[in-house]
Design an enzyme around this catalytic site. Structure first.
Site, short mmCIF file in Angstrom:
data_model
loop_
_atom_site.label_atom_id
_atom_site.label_comp_id
_atom_site.label_asym_id
_atom_site.label_seq_id
_atom_site.Cartn_x
_atom_site.Cartn_y
_atom_site.Cartn_z
N TYR A 57 2.01 -14.47 33.15
CA TYR A 57 2.50 -13.99 34.45
C TYR A 57 1.69 -12.77 34.85
O TYR A 57 1.79 -11.70 34.27
CB TYR A 57 3.99 -13.65 34.39
CG TYR A 57 4.89 -14.83 34.02
CD1 TYR A 57 4.45 -16.14 34.15
CD2 TYR A 57 6.19 -14.62 33.57
CE1 TYR A 57 5.27 -17.22 33.81
CE2 TYR A 57 7.02 -15.69 33.24
CZ TYR A 57 6.55 -16.99 33.36
OH TYR A 57 7.36 -18.03 33.02
N HIS A 123 4.48 -21.75 25.57
CA HIS A 123 4.70 -22.00 27.00
C HIS A 123 4.56 -23.49 27.33
O HIS A 123 5.34 -24.04 28.12
CB HIS A 123 3.67 -21.18 27.80
CG HIS A 123 4.17 -20.70 29.12
ND1 HIS A 123 3.81 -19.49 29.65
CD2 HIS A 123 4.99 -21.26 30.04
CE1 HIS A 123 4.39 -19.34 30.84
NE2 HIS A 123 5.10 -20.41 31.10
N LEU A 204 17.61 -21.89 40.32
CA LEU A 204 17.97 -21.95 41.75
C LEU A 204 17.05 -22.93 42.48
O LEU A 204 16.96 -22.91 43.71
CB LEU A 204 17.84 -20.56 42.38
CG LEU A 204 18.72 -19.48 41.75
CD1 LEU A 204 18.36 -18.10 42.29
CD2 LEU A 204 20.20 -19.78 42.01
N PHE A 208 15.32 -23.22 46.59
CA PHE A 208 15.81 -24.30 47.46
C PHE A 208 17.34 -24.38 47.48
O PHE A 208 17.97 -24.54 48.54
CB PHE A 208 15.22 -25.64 47.01
CG PHE A 208 15.71 -26.81 47.82
CD1 PHE A 208 15.29 -26.99 49.13
CD2 PHE A 208 16.60 -27.72 47.29
CE1 PHE A 208 15.76 -28.05 49.90
CE2 PHE A 208 17.07 -28.80 48.05
CZ PHE A 208 16.65 -28.96 49.35
N GLY A 211 19.87 -22.39 49.83
CA GLY A 211 19.98 -22.66 51.28
C GLY A 211 19.26 -21.64 52.12
O GLY A 211 19.33 -21.64 53.34
N1 LIG Z 1 8.76 -21.72 31.18
C1 LIG Z 1 8.18 -21.99 32.31
O1 LIG Z 1 7.25 -22.77 32.39
C2 LIG Z 1 8.69 -21.33 33.56
C3 LIG Z 1 8.31 -21.84 34.82
C4 LIG Z 1 8.83 -21.18 35.96
C5 LIG Z 1 9.67 -20.09 35.81
N2 LIG Z 1 9.99 -19.62 34.58
C6 LIG Z 1 10.90 -18.48 34.38
O2 LIG Z 1 12.13 -18.75 35.07
C7 LIG Z 1 12.43 -17.68 35.97
C8 LIG Z 1 13.18 -18.20 37.17
O3 LIG Z 1 12.44 -19.23 37.82
P1 LIG Z 1 11.85 -19.08 39.29
O4 LIG Z 1 11.80 -17.64 39.66
O5 LIG Z 1 10.61 -19.87 39.37
O6 LIG Z 1 12.92 -19.86 40.19
P2 LIG Z 1 14.44 -19.57 40.62
O7 LIG Z 1 15.03 -18.51 39.81
O8 LIG Z 1 15.08 -20.90 40.68
O9 LIG Z 1 14.27 -19.09 42.15
C9 LIG Z 1 13.59 -17.92 42.49
C10 LIG Z 1 13.43 -17.92 44.00
O10 LIG Z 1 14.71 -17.89 44.61
C11 LIG Z 1 14.84 -16.74 45.44
N3 LIG Z 1 16.20 -16.22 45.19
C12 LIG Z 1 16.68 -15.70 44.05
N4 LIG Z 1 18.00 -15.40 44.17
C13 LIG Z 1 18.35 -15.75 45.43
C14 LIG Z 1 19.56 -15.69 46.15
N5 LIG Z 1 20.68 -15.22 45.60
N6 LIG Z 1 19.56 -16.13 47.44
C15 LIG Z 1 18.44 -16.62 48.01
N7 LIG Z 1 17.26 -16.71 47.37
C16 LIG Z 1 17.22 -16.28 46.08
C17 LIG Z 1 13.74 -15.79 45.01
O11 LIG Z 1 13.25 -15.06 46.12
P3 LIG Z 1 13.41 -13.45 46.24
O12 LIG Z 1 12.53 -12.84 45.23
O13 LIG Z 1 12.96 -13.22 47.64
O14 LIG Z 1 14.86 -13.18 46.02
C18 LIG Z 1 12.66 -16.75 44.52
O15 LIG Z 1 11.88 -17.20 45.61
C19 LIG Z 1 11.06 -17.07 36.28
O16 LIG Z 1 11.19 -15.75 36.74
C20 LIG Z 1 10.35 -17.18 34.95
O17 LIG Z 1 10.71 -16.07 34.13
C21 LIG Z 1 9.52 -20.25 33.45
#
Ligand SMILES: NC(=O)c1ccc[n+]([C@@H]2O[C@H](COP(=O)([O-])OP(=O)(O)OC[C@H]3O[C@@H](n4cnc5c(N)ncnc54)[C@H](OP(=O)(O)O)[C@@H]3O)[C@@H](O)[C@H]2O)c1
Length: 325
Positions: A57, A123, A204, A208, A211
């Site tokens: 990252y 990873h 989340l 998506f 909403g």
């Molecule tokens: N192991 C892997 O291969 C892998 C892959 C991907 C991710 N990850 C880990 O998983 C974590 C979470 O995944 P992710 O960040 O990709 O996806 P996520 O948590 O599903 O969604 C994050 C997105 O949602 C928005 N968001 C968060 N809370 C919200 C809310 N309450 N209302 C509206 N929008 C909201 C964020 O924007 P804002 O910042 O604008 O709030 C961001 O764009 C990552 O930080 C990472 O540590 C691991």
């Protein structure tokens, strides 16, 4: 905040962790360093004790920010990071050779400003290195005190079994949410059998399911390359957002909280790690622990989900070979 245990390990963490990736990586726009540190510290103040980062990252910058933010509270938190890409850069391919794993561990310890990595994930599976050798290397790092527990990410059942036989896994971290439910078929039963915790990433649906997704992606936002995030797929999948919104209204919660509460309700050893760059959303997300979805709710959601066909791959074609090995 309530706690959960990750598998049979001694890692006890807040039921909702903080995914720190988006502060430095993945969504095109990154947070100002000071703001990122403040957000992470605010999460600790609110009871979050589980923080997810990776060498890749940034690369490197996210571990550095997480390390600075958590240094004053190091003994109160669980820090998870990951190895597995050549020179830490996903575009350069996979590299889980034992010497590389050792190098990543040492460099991560420096960036994280700590003397131990609580949870060290591979990873992605490296087809050139047997998982037994990967698990054996992490086992040695555990014996040396540099690592506390072993994890894998997006690994398939065979790899999980083989690695676990060498060094028991504390957790698997793979994508799981209301719009990616593949882990329900083989992975969750296997983790239950072996006593391994599950850390759903992108809980989340990368925004998506909240909403609130604005489908205009900044340059460098990974979602711009993902079939599932293109306009036609988003329109086809709108029924899912409508469902989540309807449940949220009924429960006097927000869609994000419903998406997270649904994951928490699947198994007592599941710990989602939603990511956000915004304090008010962090507060909203951790509020999901207070949303009570009953067995009847979960059954009726399952029936509704069965009637919604999700359209679009979750990775671009070039990434498909990296997952579920
Ligand atoms: N192991 C892997 O291969 C892998 C892959 C991907 C991710 N990850 C880990 O998983 C974590 C979470 O995944 P992710 O960040 O990709 O996806 P996520 O948590 O599903 O969604 C994050 C997105 O949602 C928005 N968001 C968060 N809370 C919200 C809310 N309450 N209302 C509206 N929008 C909201 C964020 O924007 P804002 O910042 O604008 O709030 C961001 O764009 C990552 O930080 C990472 O540590 C691991």
């Amino acid at each position: 905040m309530i706690n959960r245990k990750l598998g049979a390990s001694d890692l006890e963490v807040s039921a909702i962790g903080l995914g720190c990736m988006g502060l430095s990586h993945g969504y095109g726009v990154t947070a100002d360093r000071g703001d990122a540190i403040q957000l992470i510290r605010a999460a600790v103040d609110k009871g979050v004790t589980f923080f997810d980062t990776a060498e890749a990252y940034g690369p490197f910058t996210n571990e550095d920010v997480v390390g600075e933010a958590l240094e004053p509270v190091r003994d109160q938190v669980v820090i998870a990071t990951k190895f597995g890409f050549a020179e830490g850069v996903p575009e350069k391919g996979l590299d889980s050779r034992p010497e590389r794993i050792r190098q990543v561990a040492d460099e991560a310890l420096t960036r994280l400003r700590t003397d131990r990595i609580d949870l060290f994930y591979q990873h992605r599976i490296d087809p050139n290195v047997p998982v037994e050798d990967v698990a054996g290397t992490v086992k040695d790092l555990i014996a040396e005190g540099k690592v506390r527990a072993f994890g894998m990410s997006e690994a398939g059942p065979d790899a999980i079994r083989r690695a676990h036989a060498v060094q028991p896994l504390a957790a698997l971290q793979s994508e799981y949410s209301m719009w990616w439910r593949e882990p329900e078929e083989k992975i969750l039963p296997l983790l239950e059998e072996l006593g391994i915790g599950f850390v759903p990433f992108a809980p989340l649906g990368k925004g998506f399911l909240t909403g609130k997704l604005e489908a205009t992606y900044a340059e460098g936002d990974f979602r711009g390359m993902v079939p599932r995030f293109q306009a036609d797929a988003l329109a086809a999948n709108q029924a899912l957002v409508d469902l989540v919104k309807a449940i949220a209204e009924e429960k006097e919660a927000t869609p994000a909280q419903v998406a997270l509460a649904w994951l928490l309700a699947q198994r007592p050893w599941i710990v989602p790690i939603p990511g956000t760059t915004k304090l008010h959303r962090l507060e909203e997300n951790i509020g999901a622990v207070n949303i009570d979805l009953t067995t009847a709710d979960i059954d009726s959601i399952a029936k509704a989900l069965a009637g919604i066909k999700i359209v679009g791959d979750r990775y671009p074609a070039s990434y498909q070979t990296l997952i579920n090995r």
